[in-house]
Motif scaffolding. Structure first.
Motif, PDB file in Angstrom:
ATOM      1  N   ASP A 227       2.664  -4.205  -0.658  1.00  0.00           N
ATOM      2  CA  ASP A 227       2.782  -2.881  -1.260  1.00  0.00           C
ATOM      3  C   ASP A 227       1.656  -1.985  -0.747  1.00  0.00           C
ATOM      4  N   LYS A 228       1.563  -0.776  -1.261  1.00  0.00           N
ATOM      5  CA  LYS A 228       0.562   0.175  -0.756  1.00  0.00           C
ATOM      6  C   LYS A 228      -0.872  -0.270  -1.024  1.00  0.00           C
ATOM      7  N   ASP A 229      -1.049  -1.169  -1.987  1.00  0.00           N
ATOM      8  CA  ASP A 229      -2.375  -1.704  -2.291  1.00  0.00           C
ATOM      9  C   ASP A 229      -2.629  -3.018  -1.562  1.00  0.00           C
ATOM     10  N   LYS A 230      -1.758  -3.352  -0.609  1.00  0.00           N
ATOM     11  CA  LYS A 230      -1.881  -4.557   0.214  1.00  0.00           C
ATOM     12  C   LYS A 230      -1.689  -5.850  -0.584  1.00  0.00           C
ATOM     13  N   ASN A 231      -0.955  -5.761  -1.678  1.00  0.00           N
ATOM     14  CA  ASN A 231      -0.615  -6.959  -2.441  1.00  0.00           C
ATOM     15  C   ASN A 231       0.720  -7.513  -1.952  1.00  0.00           C
ATOM     16  N   LEU A 232       0.813  -8.831  -1.887  1.00  0.00           N
ATOM     17  CA  LEU A 232       2.034  -9.470  -1.411  1.00  0.00           C
ATOM     18  C   LEU A 232       3.151  -9.330  -2.438  1.00  0.00           C
ATOM     19  N   LEU A 233       4.312  -8.876  -1.965  1.00  0.00           N
ATOM     20  CA  LEU A 233       5.504  -8.809  -2.811  1.00  0.00           C
ATOM     21  C   LEU A 233       6.300 -10.088  -2.595  1.00  0.00           C
TER      22      LEU A 233
END
Length: 300
Positions: A227-233
């Motif tokens: 996502d935009k916060d660099k968290n894995l979806l």
């Protein structure tokens, strides 16, 4: 738990037996099933990762799965173009392919890259065979008519880039029946014999669909879709994918990867995963462990 566990503990008999026990139900579930792997990114350029990939593919075949490899080769094509004084250009994630570039693509993908992969798998104890769309009339294609996203109704001319019109899986199935591992280059051919450069993610998705694959694994240079916060979806639905493309989270070369994955999932492939090819043995981690790695595309 520490970030760097003691290697002696990790390699202990107890840990090894636990890992093998965890893999057993997955081996039962996937025995005899086709697993299509899109092989690309760092895994193709780092020697340690190359050997890890080859061993994983051979192991899958030996324990009763049917892996099919579809490979990319963007960095290798760029290197070859630079040697002849050309610069690679991309529009909407697709390589602009004039006649000279198409010759380079055929030579690099259907020759150098494909044969390197075949050799690595064979050296690891497997029996791999390289294919292009010309073999057995496997991939028929026509010139891609790419819509211009900035000018509705306009079509972009990106040269000899193709879209698939038909897949004939007969040669792949024959190789699988004879215990070979097919290694497919993403080059299609028109009825007039014209070669077309086709995005490897798209080819992998179409091959998975036509073979009725159990899983499609897309190897990438990122942990999965972020996502935009660099968290894995961990999981994506069609609605979520549309939203991520609309807000620019999914862009560039990730668009055809996601599109091919989603189309395969809609067409009956049981699970589609985008996995981190920079992680050694990522194929085994995804297929044979409870946690898995990467992002799963689901239509449910």
């Amino acid at each position: 738990m520490t970030d760097n566990p003691d290697p002696a503990v990790v390699s202990s008999p107890a840990v090894k037996s636990a890992v093998l026990s965890e893999a057993l139900p997955y081996l039962r579930r996937f025995h005899g099933k086709t697993i299509v792997v899109k092989y690309g990114g760092n895994a193709m350029t780092d020697e340690h990762l190359q050997r890890s990939f080859a061993r994983d593919v051979v192991m899958l075949k030996l324990v009763g799965l049917n892996p099919v490899v579809v490979h990319g080769g963007g960095p290798q094509i760029d290197d070859a173009l630079r040697r002849i004084g050309k610069q690679g250009n991309f529009i909407q994630g697709m390589r602009v392919t004039d006649a000279e570039t198409m010759e380079v693509v055929e030579w690099v993908l259907g020759g150098q890259v494909q044969q390197d992969i075949v050799m690595m798998i064979n050296e690891a104890g497997g029996s791999a065979v390289g294919l292009t769309g010309k073999d057995g009339g496997m991939i028929r294609a026509r010139k891609l008519q790419m819509p211009d996203r900035e000018n509705p109704g306009a079509i972009l001319d990106i040269g000899f880039v193709g879209e698939i019109t038909r897949i004939n899986p007969a040669v792949v199935k024959a190789l699988q029946d004879d215990q070979f591992i097919p290694v497919i280059s993403p080059i299609g051919y028109g009825e007039d014999g014209q070669a077309y450069n086709i995005n490897a993610d798209v080819v992998a998705g179409e091959i998975a669909k036509i073979l009725g694959a159990e899983k499609l694994l897309m190897m990438s240079n990122i942990p999965g879709v972020l996502d935009k916060d660099k968290n894995l979806l961990r999981e994506l639905s069609p609605r979520k994918i549309d939203a991520l493309i609309a807000d620019g989270t999914i862009s560039g070369g990730m668009i055809p990867k996601i599109a091919g994955s989603l189309e395969a999932a809609k067409s009956g492939v049981n699970a589609v995963h985008i996995v981190d090819g920079r992680v050694p043995h990522c194929l085994l981690l995804e297929l044979l462990t409870d946690q898995g790695v990467g992002t799963m595309i689901s239509v449910s």
